[in-house]
Motif scaffolding. Sequence first.
Motif, PDB file in Angstrom:
ATOM      1  N   GLU A  57       1.687  52.301  54.864  1.00 49.44           N
ATOM      2  CA  GLU A  57       1.017  52.010  53.605  1.00 49.44           C
ATOM      3  C   GLU A  57       0.758  50.515  53.533  1.00 49.44           C
ATOM      4  O   GLU A  57       1.625  49.707  53.870  1.00 49.44           O
ATOM      5  CB  GLU A  57       1.891  52.446  52.431  1.00 49.44           C
ATOM      6  CG  GLU A  57       2.150  53.941  52.402  1.00 49.44           C
ATOM      7  CD  GLU A  57       3.120  54.340  51.306  1.00 49.44           C
ATOM      8  OE1 GLU A  57       3.349  53.529  50.381  1.00 49.44           O
ATOM      9  OE2 GLU A  57       3.654  55.455  51.389  1.00 49.44           O
ATOM     10  N   LYS A  58      -0.445  50.160  53.111  1.00 49.47           N
ATOM     11  CA  LYS A  58      -0.864  48.763  53.095  1.00 49.47           C
ATOM     12  C   LYS A  58       0.114  47.882  52.316  1.00 49.47           C
ATOM     13  O   LYS A  58       0.469  46.783  52.761  1.00 49.47           O
ATOM     14  CB  LYS A  58      -2.271  48.640  52.521  1.00 49.47           C
ATOM     15  CG  LYS A  58      -2.827  47.259  52.580  1.00 49.47           C
ATOM     16  CD  LYS A  58      -4.242  47.217  52.040  1.00 49.47           C
ATOM     17  CE  LYS A  58      -4.778  45.797  52.081  1.00 49.47           C
ATOM     18  NZ  LYS A  58      -6.133  45.718  51.561  1.00 49.47           N
ATOM     19  N   ASP A  59       0.585  48.354  51.166  1.00 48.25           N
ATOM     20  CA  ASP A  59       1.504  47.563  50.342  1.00 48.25           C
ATOM     21  C   ASP A  59       2.808  47.278  51.078  1.00 48.25           C
ATOM     22  O   ASP A  59       3.338  46.169  51.021  1.00 48.25           O
ATOM     23  CB  ASP A  59       1.801  48.275  49.027  1.00 48.25           C
ATOM     24  CG  ASP A  59       0.584  48.353  48.123  1.00 48.25           C
ATOM     25  OD1 ASP A  59      -0.354  47.552  48.306  1.00 48.25           O
ATOM     26  OD2 ASP A  59       0.566  49.223  47.226  1.00 48.25           O
ATOM     27  N   LYS A  60       3.328  48.279  51.780  1.00 49.46           N
ATOM     28  CA  LYS A  60       4.574  48.089  52.519  1.00 49.46           C
ATOM     29  C   LYS A  60       4.370  47.144  53.699  1.00 49.46           C
ATOM     30  O   LYS A  60       5.223  46.304  53.988  1.00 49.46           O
ATOM     31  CB  LYS A  60       5.108  49.436  53.021  1.00 49.46           C
ATOM     32  CG  LYS A  60       5.658  50.314  51.932  1.00 49.46           C
ATOM     33  CD  LYS A  60       6.185  51.611  52.507  1.00 49.46           C
ATOM     34  CE  LYS A  60       6.681  52.549  51.424  1.00 49.46           C
ATOM     35  NZ  LYS A  60       7.160  53.817  51.970  1.00 49.46           N
ATOM     36  N   VAL A  61       3.240  47.287  54.379  1.00 46.15           N
ATOM     37  CA  VAL A  61       2.944  46.413  55.516  1.00 46.15           C
ATOM     38  C   VAL A  61       2.836  44.961  55.051  1.00 46.15           C
ATOM     39  O   VAL A  61       3.414  44.057  55.662  1.00 46.15           O
ATOM     40  CB  VAL A  61       1.655  46.857  56.239  1.00 46.15           C
ATOM     41  CG1 VAL A  61       1.226  45.839  57.270  1.00 46.15           C
ATOM     42  CG2 VAL A  61       1.866  48.216  56.897  1.00 46.15           C
TER      43      VAL A  61
END
Length: 77
Positions: A57-61
């Motif tokens: 997920e972009k936010d986690k990355v």
Amino acid sequence: PLVAGYAVCSSLLLVANKWALELFPMPNLLIFAQFASSYGVVAVLNLLNAVECDRLEKDKVLAFFPVVLIFYAVLWS
């Protein structure tokens, strides 16, 4: 027992990486190969339904990205 097991694994990984760097003196390429092979194993196990993995997920990355930068900064220092 858990702490002792962690300490033993951590020590063995340190020795293994030092040995690997003596044989293959390109640390960035070696780390990339380690990350890529880890990803490959997890991806195959996920396809075989042996493990369950979350999708990236972009936010986690983006939240984890500073950790990666600090890790590489430590390697270059």
